[in-house]
Scaffold this motif. Structure first.
Motif, PDB file in Angstrom:
ATOM      1  N   HIS A   1       6.760  18.432  39.954  1.00 45.48           N
ATOM      2  CA  HIS A   1       7.244  19.616  40.157  1.00 45.48           C
ATOM      3  C   HIS A   1       6.825  20.173  42.119  1.00 45.48           C
ATOM      4  O   HIS A   1       5.823  19.905  42.299  1.00 45.48           O
ATOM      5  N   PHE A   2       8.023  20.149  42.541  1.00 42.86           N
ATOM      6  CA  PHE A   2       8.041  20.505  44.003  1.00 42.86           C
ATOM      7  C   PHE A   2       8.188  21.972  44.224  1.00 42.86           C
ATOM      8  O   PHE A   2       8.975  22.733  43.345  1.00 42.86           O
ATOM      9  N   ALA A   3       7.692  22.535  45.268  1.00 41.62           N
ATOM     10  CA  ALA A   3       7.863  23.972  45.625  1.00 41.62           C
ATOM     11  C   ALA A   3       7.886  24.163  47.215  1.00 41.62           C
ATOM     12  O   ALA A   3       7.404  23.354  48.168  1.00 41.62           O
ATOM     13  N   ASP A   4       8.823  25.233  47.529  1.00 36.99           N
ATOM     14  CA  ASP A   4       8.728  25.523  48.958  1.00 36.99           C
ATOM     15  C   ASP A   4       7.440  26.073  49.378  1.00 36.99           C
ATOM     16  O   ASP A   4       6.775  26.778  48.625  1.00 36.99           O
ATOM     17  N   ALA A   5       7.038  25.445  50.582  1.00 35.60           N
ATOM     18  CA  ALA A   5       5.438  25.786  51.100  1.00 35.60           C
ATOM     19  C   ALA A   5       5.506  27.246  51.354  1.00 35.60           C
ATOM     20  O   ALA A   5       4.401  27.831  51.587  1.00 35.60           O
ATOM     21  N   ASN A   6       6.620  28.290  51.478  1.00 35.00           N
ATOM     22  CA  ASN A   6       6.659  29.443  51.567  1.00 35.00           C
ATOM     23  C   ASN A   6       6.285  30.500  50.371  1.00 35.00           C
ATOM     24  O   ASN A   6       6.312  31.609  50.504  1.00 35.00           O
ATOM     25  N   CYS A   7       6.330  29.826  49.194  1.00 36.88           N
ATOM     26  CA  CYS A   7       6.118  30.444  48.038  1.00 36.88           C
ATOM     27  C   CYS A   7       4.606  31.125  48.127  1.00 36.88           C
ATOM     28  O   CYS A   7       3.836  30.564  49.015  1.00 36.88           O
ATOM     29  N   HIS A   8       4.574  32.089  47.484  1.00 39.50           N
ATOM     30  CA  HIS A   8       3.181  32.792  47.248  1.00 39.50           C
ATOM     31  C   HIS A   8       2.582  32.760  45.836  1.00 39.50           C
ATOM     32  O   HIS A   8       3.292  32.717  44.883  1.00 39.50           O
ATOM     33  N   TYR A   9       1.271  33.001  45.929  1.00 37.21           N
ATOM     34  CA  TYR A   9       0.612  32.867  44.539  1.00 37.21           C
ATOM     35  C   TYR A   9       0.461  34.551  43.969  1.00 37.21           C
ATOM     36  O   TYR A   9       0.804  35.469  44.763  1.00 37.21           O
ATOM     37  N   ILE A  10       0.572  34.429  42.662  1.00 36.76           N
ATOM     38  CA  ILE A  10       0.583  35.958  42.005  1.00 36.76           C
ATOM     39  C   ILE A  10      -0.610  36.028  41.388  1.00 36.76           C
ATOM     40  O   ILE A  10      -1.382  35.213  40.724  1.00 36.76           O
ATOM     41  N   ASP A  11      -1.051  36.945  40.866  1.00 33.26           N
ATOM     42  CA  ASP A  11      -2.084  37.506  39.768  1.00 33.26           C
ATOM     43  C   ASP A  11      -1.336  37.415  38.461  1.00 33.26           C
ATOM     44  O   ASP A  11      -0.591  38.285  38.246  1.00 33.26           O
ATOM     45  N   VAL A  12      -1.843  36.523  37.481  1.00 31.38           N
ATOM     46  CA  VAL A  12      -1.267  36.563  36.085  1.00 31.38           C
ATOM     47  C   VAL A  12      -2.068  37.229  35.195  1.00 31.38           C
ATOM     48  O   VAL A  12      -1.620  37.184  34.176  1.00 31.38           O
TER      49      VAL A  12
END
Length: 337
Positions: free
Chosen positions: A281-292
């Motif tokens: 699984h790849f992601a854009d390095a600009n993605c951000h973390y969320i609190d789940v």
């Protein structure tokens, strides 16, 4: 990497991250696929313009949430991945952070180092040979169509689906991969899944529900299967049974790219052999973390954190810590993840 050095690296990384100022945000190719006739170019929201995908391919992914590229990975590379997997199964190499999974029907007393008793290895970011898959130019060329130029490899797996024991435990329930991920936006995440041999309905090919990537993340939990369920095999508890299903028959080297909200799974392996595939699984390095916390993802987050705490010997590890340690930049710059 030696376990002691890797553990030290993790501790330094976690201290660094906790000092950062950046905050965390709270949180249908068969008759079953959608029609392209009504699609307008201005509606592109799941693919990016980089002259790799044809207009037809972009439209197909936008409408259906997946795209198969034939014969993408070479036989030579697949053989190298197979050889390394066998070395791991024989315990000749033990990459730090790697999880080796067995089918739920295999008891501890039966276990001897063997490919036949390993159903999956995941988090192989510290295994130089297997991680080559995530850096293959032919893979990244397509990944960039979904993530943009700054690419993180976030989750790695080599699946060795065993012949079913009769209890149907080799099935993987219908699910959405985003259930496992504490980062967003979902449209900047993509999975590359490569067949390591001929895969069809007999040995448990992927089944996808086209167009379901346009929906929202659904609640997941363990299905109530009589024969048992493998660890972390969460499934969607309630979905539209009328959705069209497409079974992806693939040849060795074929690669499917799919959206993390696409509902998919796989059937049981009715053959006598093991069905292998490798994925990332790849992601854009600009993605951000969320609190789940307090969301439908809280249940899987607890499982992931508990497993990581035991593996790394750390008591105060968080979901974000786990994914930050797993992530590796494979193209461009590491930004948020």
């Amino acid at each position: 990497m030696h376990p002691n050095r890797a553990s030290a690296r993790l501790c330094v990384l976690l201290r660094h991250l906790r000092c950062r100022s950046a905050g965390t945000v709270i949180a249908h190719h068969t008759s079953g696929v959608g029609s392209l006739a009504s699609f307008h170019p201005q509606q592109f929201q799941y693919t990016r313009e980089n002259n790799v995908l044809s207009l037809e391919q972009r439209k197909f992914y936008e409408e259906n949430g997946f795209l198969v590229i034939k014969n993408l990975v070479s036989d030579a590379d697949i053989q190298r991945f197979r050889n390394e997997f066998e070395r791991i199964c024989r315990e000749e190499v033990k990459p730090f952070g790697l999880s080796v999974m067995r089918d739920v029907t295999i008891t501890k007393s039966e276990y001897v180092p063997s490919e036949k008793l390993v159903s999956k290895v995941q988090d192989f970011q510290e295994d130089e040979e297997l991680f080559r898959y995530c850096t293959l130019p032919e893979i990244l060329k397509y990944v960039e169509c979904f993530t943009g130029p700054n690419i993180m490899a976030m989750h790695t797996m080599l699946i060795n689906k065993p012949p079913d024991s009769g209890k149907k435990t080799s099935r993987h329930p219908l699910h959405q991969d985003l259930h496992y991920f504490p980062f967003r936006p979902s449209n900047s995440i993509v999975c590359a899944w490569t067949a390591m041999e001929h895969i069809d309905r007999n040995n448990g090919c992927l089944v996808v529900l086209p167009g379901t990537h346009k929906g929202s993340l659904q609640p997941h939990d363990y299905p109530q299967w009589e024969g048992g369920v493998n660890i972390m095999f969460h499934g969607i508890q309630d979905y539209d049974k009328n959705n069209a299903r497409v079974h992806l028959v693939m040849e060795k080297g074929d690669t499917v790219f799919f959206h993390p909200l696409l509902i998919h799974g796989s059937g049981r392996n009715k053959s006598q052999g093991f069905r292998k595939a490798i994925s990332c699984h790849f992601a854009d390095a600009n993605c951000h973390y969320i609190d789940v916390e307090g969301t439908s993802q809280e249940n899987i987050a607890k499982e992931i954190v508990n497993m990581a705490s035991k593996m790394y010997g750390l008591n105060d590890i968080t979901m974000k810590d786990v994914w930050t340690f797993r992530g590796r930049v494979v193209k461009g710059e590491r930004i948020n993840l």
